[in-house]
Design an enzyme around this catalytic site. Structure first.
Site, short mmCIF file in Angstrom:
data_model
loop_
_atom_site.label_atom_id
_atom_site.label_comp_id
_atom_site.label_asym_id
_atom_site.label_seq_id
_atom_site.Cartn_x
_atom_site.Cartn_y
_atom_site.Cartn_z
N SER A 1 28.57 -1.78 -28.21
CA SER A 1 28.78 -1.89 -26.63
C SER A 1 30.75 -2.13 -27.22
O SER A 1 31.75 -2.30 -27.14
CB SER A 1 27.75 -2.87 -26.20
OG SER A 1 28.66 -3.31 -24.80
N ASP B 1 22.42 4.32 -19.15
CA ASP B 1 23.17 3.21 -19.43
C ASP B 1 23.90 3.15 -18.32
O ASP B 1 24.32 3.49 -17.80
CB ASP B 1 24.30 3.81 -20.93
CG ASP B 1 24.52 2.13 -21.52
OD1 ASP B 1 25.48 1.31 -20.34
OD2 ASP B 1 25.80 2.49 -22.13
N HIS C 1 21.97 0.73 -22.74
CA HIS C 1 23.02 0.22 -23.19
C HIS C 1 23.04 -0.12 -25.01
O HIS C 1 24.07 0.27 -25.90
CB HIS C 1 23.55 -0.90 -22.41
CG HIS C 1 25.07 -0.27 -23.00
ND1 HIS C 1 26.48 0.14 -23.01
CD2 HIS C 1 25.71 -2.09 -23.47
CE1 HIS C 1 27.69 -0.65 -23.50
NE2 HIS C 1 26.89 -2.29 -23.83
#
Length: 325
Positions: free
Chosen positions: A150, A266, A294
């Site tokens: 991320s 995601d 995610h």
């Protein structure tokens, strides 16, 4: 007589088991949720055999945990995402070899690393901070494997582009910082919209946001309400026009062998970003994870660890064959 003793023994075992269960339930309901989370994390650290360390650079303190010792094979530096800390990786490293030298860092402002609201938390500036950390612990004495998820993936990509000689291999897990043809797929825009609609933005990061999964996940961000001002500052710095597409702007300069992992489901960073990276980085490979959102390190720790290790070993093998040629 033997039968009676056996029955007595079974009754004692049952009573002890019942008392233990009642104790656990009582502790769970009486102790503050944050304290339960800290106990759980402390236990996992002991099980994983990690040691928490601190290092300072000009009054700025970095916190990290490590396992194993530097050796012939590259070390691995592992970066977490926004609002989390190094402990989010405890489930994943369970499935990695104990002799692999791992360093999991609390990113700037997160966890027990120094938090200064006057600092910039744009991707390029965070990459510079991490480079200071790397130099402090001597991790760049030889090239290391860099992993980021991320926000951490966004910064890992920028780091690999700006310090190419230090990175032997790069693993990006659903990174932020890409420019999509459809602006509705912009991760920062999605997060901004979700934060307006709901206070529970973490739900957006999970494929299966059950009550149990949400409670477990929040254990890794138990103090996030106390850091609300920092998180807002960090988000705004990352998503400002000069930083928002930092990974996209730097991806063509990434020369290290690169692995891209992405959850097919995601909802934060659209999975089409995997192909954007694959087209821009020549020496790259993509793996899409089924039934995964995610937060890959939380939802698919075993599968992601397997893929990370396979890629790490393949990079090491190629480097060794190159030396022998």
């Amino acid at each position: 007589m033997e039968l009676s003793l056996a029955n007595i023994f079974l009754k004692i075992v049952s009573i002890v088991g019942l008392i233990s269960a009642l104790t656990l339930v009582t502790v769970y309901h009486l102790l503050p949720r944050a304290k339960i989370s800290r106990i759980m994390i402390w236990y996992k650290r002991q099980k994983r055999g990690v040691a928490v360390n601190y290092v300072e650079h000009e009054g700025y303190r970095f916190c990290y945990f490590c396992r194993g010792e530097p050796g012939l094979q590259p070390s691995a530096l592992i970066l977490h995402g926004l609002a989390f800390n190094k402990d989010i990786w405890l489930n994943t490293i369970k499935f990695l070899p104990k002799d692999l030298h791992l360093v999991c860092l609390d990113m700037p402002g997160h966890g027990e690393t120094t938090c200064l609201l006057r600092d910039s938390y744009a991707a390029v500036d965070q990459a510079k901070k991490i480079h200071q950390f790397v130099e402090c612990i001597g991790l760049n004495q030889k090239p290391f494997h860099l992993v980021g998820t991320s926000m951490g993936g966004m910064i890992a990509g920028v780091y690999a582009a700006q310090y190419p000689s230090e990175v032997s291999g790069l693993s990006l897990l659903c990174p932020l910082g890409l420019r999509y043809p459809d602006d509705n797929n912009n991760a920062f825009k999605r997060l901004r919209e979700q934060s307006i609609k709901s206070h529970d933005v973490f739900k957006l990061g999970l494929y299966h946001p059950s009550t149990k999964n949400m409670q477990l996940l929040k254990g890794y961000v138990a103090d996030w309400r106390q850091q609300n001002a920092f998180l807002v500052k960090c988000f705004l710095d990352l998503s400002n026009p000069k930083s928002e597409y930092s990974l996209h702007d730097n991806m063509s300069n990434i020369s290290a062998p690169t692995q891209v992992l992405w959850g097919k489901d995601d909802q934060v960073a659209d999975s089409s970003g995997a192909e954007i990276l694959a087209h821009a980085i020549p020496n790259s490979q993509v793996h899409m994870l089924e039934r995964c959102g995610h937060i890959i390190a939380f939802e698919r720790p075993r599968k992601s660890a397997k893929l990370l290790l396979e890629f790490y070993n393949s990079v090491c093998d190629k480097a060794e064959n190159k030396k022998l040629a």
